[in-house]
Motif scaffolding. Structure first.
Motif, PDB file in Angstrom:
ATOM      1  N   TYR A 124     -17.366  42.912 111.730  1.00  0.00           N
ATOM      2  CA  TYR A 124     -17.299  41.466 111.918  1.00  0.00           C
ATOM      3  C   TYR A 124     -16.320  40.904 110.901  1.00  0.00           C
ATOM      4  O   TYR A 124     -16.451  41.143 109.702  1.00  0.00           O
ATOM      5  CB  TYR A 124     -18.680  40.831 111.745  1.00  0.00           C
ATOM      6  CG  TYR A 124     -19.646  41.259 112.814  1.00  0.00           C
ATOM      7  CD1 TYR A 124     -19.700  40.583 114.027  1.00  0.00           C
ATOM      8  CD2 TYR A 124     -20.472  42.354 112.631  1.00  0.00           C
ATOM      9  CE1 TYR A 124     -20.571  40.981 115.021  1.00  0.00           C
ATOM     10  CE2 TYR A 124     -21.347  42.767 113.630  1.00  0.00           C
ATOM     11  CZ  TYR A 124     -21.390  42.074 114.808  1.00  0.00           C
ATOM     12  OH  TYR A 124     -22.250  42.474 115.802  1.00  0.00           O
ATOM     13  N   LEU A 125     -15.348  40.170 111.392  1.00  0.00           N
ATOM     14  CA  LEU A 125     -14.281  39.632 110.559  1.00  0.00           C
ATOM     15  C   LEU A 125     -14.243  38.123 110.755  1.00  0.00           C
ATOM     16  O   LEU A 125     -14.100  37.641 111.878  1.00  0.00           O
ATOM     17  CB  LEU A 125     -12.948  40.265 110.990  1.00  0.00           C
ATOM     18  CG  LEU A 125     -11.679  39.863 110.277  1.00  0.00           C
ATOM     19  CD1 LEU A 125     -11.726  40.318 108.826  1.00  0.00           C
ATOM     20  CD2 LEU A 125     -10.485  40.475 110.981  1.00  0.00           C
ATOM     21  N   VAL A 126     -14.382  37.366 109.657  1.00  0.00           N
ATOM     22  CA  VAL A 126     -14.332  35.904 109.712  1.00  0.00           C
ATOM     23  C   VAL A 126     -13.149  35.460 108.863  1.00  0.00           C
ATOM     24  O   VAL A 126     -12.986  35.894 107.722  1.00  0.00           O
ATOM     25  CB  VAL A 126     -15.641  35.276 109.186  1.00  0.00           C
ATOM     26  CG1 VAL A 126     -15.557  33.757 109.210  1.00  0.00           C
ATOM     27  CG2 VAL A 126     -16.838  35.765 109.996  1.00  0.00           C
ATOM     28  N   LEU A 127     -12.317  34.591 109.450  1.00  0.00           N
ATOM     29  CA  LEU A 127     -11.135  34.089 108.763  1.00  0.00           C
ATOM     30  C   LEU A 127     -11.348  32.654 108.298  1.00  0.00           C
ATOM     31  O   LEU A 127     -12.235  31.952 108.796  1.00  0.00           O
ATOM     32  CB  LEU A 127      -9.921  34.153 109.702  1.00  0.00           C
ATOM     33  CG  LEU A 127      -9.612  35.527 110.295  1.00  0.00           C
ATOM     34  CD1 LEU A 127      -8.419  35.439 111.240  1.00  0.00           C
ATOM     35  CD2 LEU A 127      -9.381  36.557 109.216  1.00  0.00           C
ATOM     36  N   ASP A 128     -10.514  32.229 107.350  1.00  0.00           N
ATOM     37  CA  ASP A 128     -10.683  30.877 106.809  1.00  0.00           C
ATOM     38  C   ASP A 128     -10.204  29.781 107.754  1.00  0.00           C
ATOM     39  O   ASP A 128     -10.357  28.598 107.467  1.00  0.00           O
ATOM     40  CB  ASP A 128     -10.015  30.739 105.439  1.00  0.00           C
ATOM     41  CG  ASP A 128      -8.502  30.868 105.463  1.00  0.00           C
ATOM     42  OD1 ASP A 128      -7.923  31.125 106.543  1.00  0.00           O
ATOM     43  OD2 ASP A 128      -7.886  30.722 104.386  1.00  0.00           O
ATOM     44  N   ASP A 129      -9.649  30.153 108.905  1.00  0.00           N
ATOM     45  CA  ASP A 129      -9.298  29.130 109.903  1.00  0.00           C
ATOM     46  C   ASP A 129     -10.436  28.958 110.918  1.00  0.00           C
ATOM     47  O   ASP A 129     -10.241  28.421 111.994  1.00  0.00           O
ATOM     48  CB  ASP A 129      -7.979  29.464 110.601  1.00  0.00           C
ATOM     49  CG  ASP A 129      -8.057  30.719 111.468  1.00  0.00           C
ATOM     50  OD1 ASP A 129      -9.110  31.387 111.485  1.00  0.00           O
ATOM     51  OD2 ASP A 129      -7.048  31.030 112.128  1.00  0.00           O
ATOM     52  N   HIS A 130     -11.615  29.447 110.575  1.00  0.00           N
ATOM     53  CA  HIS A 130     -12.849  29.331 111.361  1.00  0.00           C
ATOM     54  C   HIS A 130     -12.869  30.214 112.604  1.00  0.00           C
ATOM     55  O   HIS A 130     -13.717  30.038 113.467  1.00  0.00           O
ATOM     56  CB  HIS A 130     -13.152  27.877 111.734  1.00  0.00           C
ATOM     57  CG  HIS A 130     -13.169  26.971 110.554  1.00  0.00           C
ATOM     58  ND1 HIS A 130     -14.142  27.033 109.587  1.00  0.00           N
ATOM     59  CD2 HIS A 130     -12.307  26.003 110.162  1.00  0.00           C
ATOM     60  CE1 HIS A 130     -13.885  26.135 108.654  1.00  0.00           C
ATOM     61  NE2 HIS A 130     -12.782  25.486 108.974  1.00  0.00           N
ATOM     62  N   SER A 131     -11.960  31.164 112.704  1.00  0.00           N
ATOM     63  CA  SER A 131     -12.028  32.110 113.808  1.00  0.00           C
ATOM     64  C   SER A 131     -12.799  33.344 113.341  1.00  0.00           C
ATOM     65  O   SER A 131     -12.811  33.673 112.152  1.00  0.00           O
ATOM     66  CB  SER A 131     -10.629  32.487 114.303  1.00  0.00           C
ATOM     67  OG  SER A 131      -9.861  33.025 113.256  1.00  0.00           O
ATOM     68  N   ALA A 132     -13.469  33.992 114.279  1.00  0.00           N
ATOM     69  CA  ALA A 132     -14.267  35.174 113.961  1.00  0.00           C
ATOM     70  C   ALA A 132     -14.009  36.239 115.021  1.00  0.00           C
ATOM     71  O   ALA A 132     -13.758  35.916 116.188  1.00  0.00           O
ATOM     72  CB  ALA A 132     -15.749  34.812 113.909  1.00  0.00           C
ATOM     73  N   PHE A 133     -14.092  37.490 114.599  1.00  0.00           N
ATOM     74  CA  PHE A 133     -13.798  38.596 115.491  1.00  0.00           C
ATOM     75  C   PHE A 133     -14.837  39.696 115.319  1.00  0.00           C
ATOM     76  O   PHE A 133     -15.364  39.911 114.230  1.00  0.00           O
ATOM     77  CB  PHE A 133     -12.404  39.173 115.196  1.00  0.00           C
ATOM     78  CG  PHE A 133     -11.319  38.155 115.342  1.00  0.00           C
ATOM     79  CD1 PHE A 133     -10.697  37.967 116.562  1.00  0.00           C
ATOM     80  CD2 PHE A 133     -10.934  37.373 114.264  1.00  0.00           C
ATOM     81  CE1 PHE A 133      -9.704  37.021 116.704  1.00  0.00           C
ATOM     82  CE2 PHE A 133      -9.944  36.422 114.398  1.00  0.00           C
ATOM     83  CZ  PHE A 133      -9.322  36.246 115.623  1.00  0.00           C
ATOM     84  N   ARG A 134     -15.106  40.379 116.417  1.00  0.00           N
ATOM     85  CA  ARG A 134     -15.970  41.551 116.400  1.00  0.00           C
ATOM     86  C   ARG A 134     -15.118  42.720 116.895  1.00  0.00           C
ATOM     87  O   ARG A 134     -14.593  42.699 118.003  1.00  0.00           O
ATOM     88  CB  ARG A 134     -17.185  41.345 117.304  1.00  0.00           C
ATOM     89  CG  ARG A 134     -18.118  42.532 117.322  1.00  0.00           C
ATOM     90  CD  ARG A 134     -19.349  42.297 118.156  1.00  0.00           C
ATOM     91  NE  ARG A 134     -18.991  41.846 119.495  1.00  0.00           N
ATOM     92  CZ  ARG A 134     -19.576  40.838 120.134  1.00  0.00           C
ATOM     93  NH1 ARG A 134     -20.553  40.173 119.567  1.00  0.00           N
ATOM     94  NH2 ARG A 134     -19.198  40.495 121.336  1.00  0.00           N
ATOM     95  N   ILE A 135     -14.983  43.742 116.069  1.00  0.00           N
ATOM     96  CA  ILE A 135     -14.195  44.916 116.391  1.00  0.00           C
ATOM     97  C   ILE A 135     -15.168  46.062 116.616  1.00  0.00           C
ATOM     98  O   ILE A 135     -15.950  46.419 115.735  1.00  0.00           O
ATOM     99  CB  ILE A 135     -13.225  45.265 115.241  1.00  0.00           C
ATOM    100  CG1 ILE A 135     -12.321  44.070 114.926  1.00  0.00           C
ATOM    101  CG2 ILE A 135     -12.415  46.515 115.579  1.00  0.00           C
ATOM    102  CD1 ILE A 135     -11.607  44.164 113.592  1.00  0.00           C
ATOM    103  N   ALA A 136     -15.151  46.643 117.825  1.00  0.00           N
ATOM    104  CA  ALA A 136     -16.061  47.735 118.143  1.00  0.00           C
ATOM    105  C   ALA A 136     -15.383  49.069 117.848  1.00  0.00           C
ATOM    106  O   ALA A 136     -14.240  49.286 118.233  1.00  0.00           O
ATOM    107  CB  ALA A 136     -16.468  47.672 119.615  1.00  0.00           C
ATOM    108  N   VAL A 137     -16.101  49.957 117.168  1.00  0.00           N
ATOM    109  CA  VAL A 137     -15.622  51.304 116.886  1.00  0.00           C
ATOM    110  C   VAL A 137     -16.619  52.258 117.551  1.00  0.00           C
ATOM    111  O   VAL A 137     -17.784  52.307 117.172  1.00  0.00           O
ATOM    112  CB  VAL A 137     -15.544  51.586 115.372  1.00  0.00           C
ATOM    113  CG1 VAL A 137     -15.052  52.993 115.110  1.00  0.00           C
ATOM    114  CG2 VAL A 137     -14.666  50.550 114.679  1.00  0.00           C
ATOM    115  N   GLU A 138     -16.145  52.974 118.547  1.00  0.00           N
ATOM    116  CA  GLU A 138     -17.011  53.886 119.301  1.00  0.00           C
ATOM    117  C   GLU A 138     -16.374  55.264 119.357  1.00  0.00           C
ATOM    118  O   GLU A 138     -15.162  55.386 119.529  1.00  0.00           O
ATOM    119  CB  GLU A 138     -17.231  53.386 120.726  1.00  0.00           C
ATOM    120  CG  GLU A 138     -17.927  52.051 120.801  1.00  0.00           C
ATOM    121  CD  GLU A 138     -18.031  51.523 122.218  1.00  0.00           C
ATOM    122  OE1 GLU A 138     -17.612  52.236 123.139  1.00  0.00           O
ATOM    123  OE2 GLU A 138     -18.517  50.405 122.384  1.00  0.00           O
TER     124      GLU A 138
END
Length: 142
Positions: A124-138
């Protein structure tokens, strides 16, 4: 250990840790805060217990786990952010952590977290521009 057994182990460990927290602390929490605390404990214990179980599981043919790759990716992101934060002569000279010249955006990493899921690991990656990302590693091979 199958998934149901592992889930039961994590649940038992979560409740055991929760039981160590003094009642005076828990009494000051709302119901939603208590629930959030249990989720946070569960999320913290899952990768720790998964690594211990995987390490002691003699049936594993693949020593590299999705959690290992997710940790590698997270460390790369953290190292990149640290190098950006240390660059330049002053704060205004330091490059942003994430830059897209194509879209004209830039941001810094606010937070980075790893969570084990049934199919692998998520970052889970949250940036200071209020965007957030979920990166799946499988894992794609056994």
């Amino acid at each position: 250990m199958n998934d149901d057994q592992f889930d039961a182990l994590v649940d038992d460990a979560t409740h055991a840790v929760n039981d160590l927290i003094p009642d005076t602390v828990l009494d000051g929490l709302r119901d939603s805060e208590r629930s959030d605390l249990l989720f946070q404990i569960n999320d913290a214990l899952t990768p720790i217990l998964r690594e211990v179980i995987d390490r002691t599981d003699s049936g594993s043919d693949n020593p590299t786990r999705s959690s290992t790759i997710a940790a590698l990716i997270s460390e790369l992101l953290e190292t990149h952010a640290q190098k950006c934060d240390e660059g330049g002569d002053c704060a205004n000279d330091r490059p942003r952590h994430v830059i897209s010249e194509v879209y004209g955006t830039s941001a810094n990493i606010d937070s980075l977290a790893i969570c084990e899921i049934e199919m692998g690991t998520q970052i889970y990656l949250v940036l200071d521009d209020h965007s957030a990302f979920r990166i799946a590693v499988e894992a794609v091979s056994p």
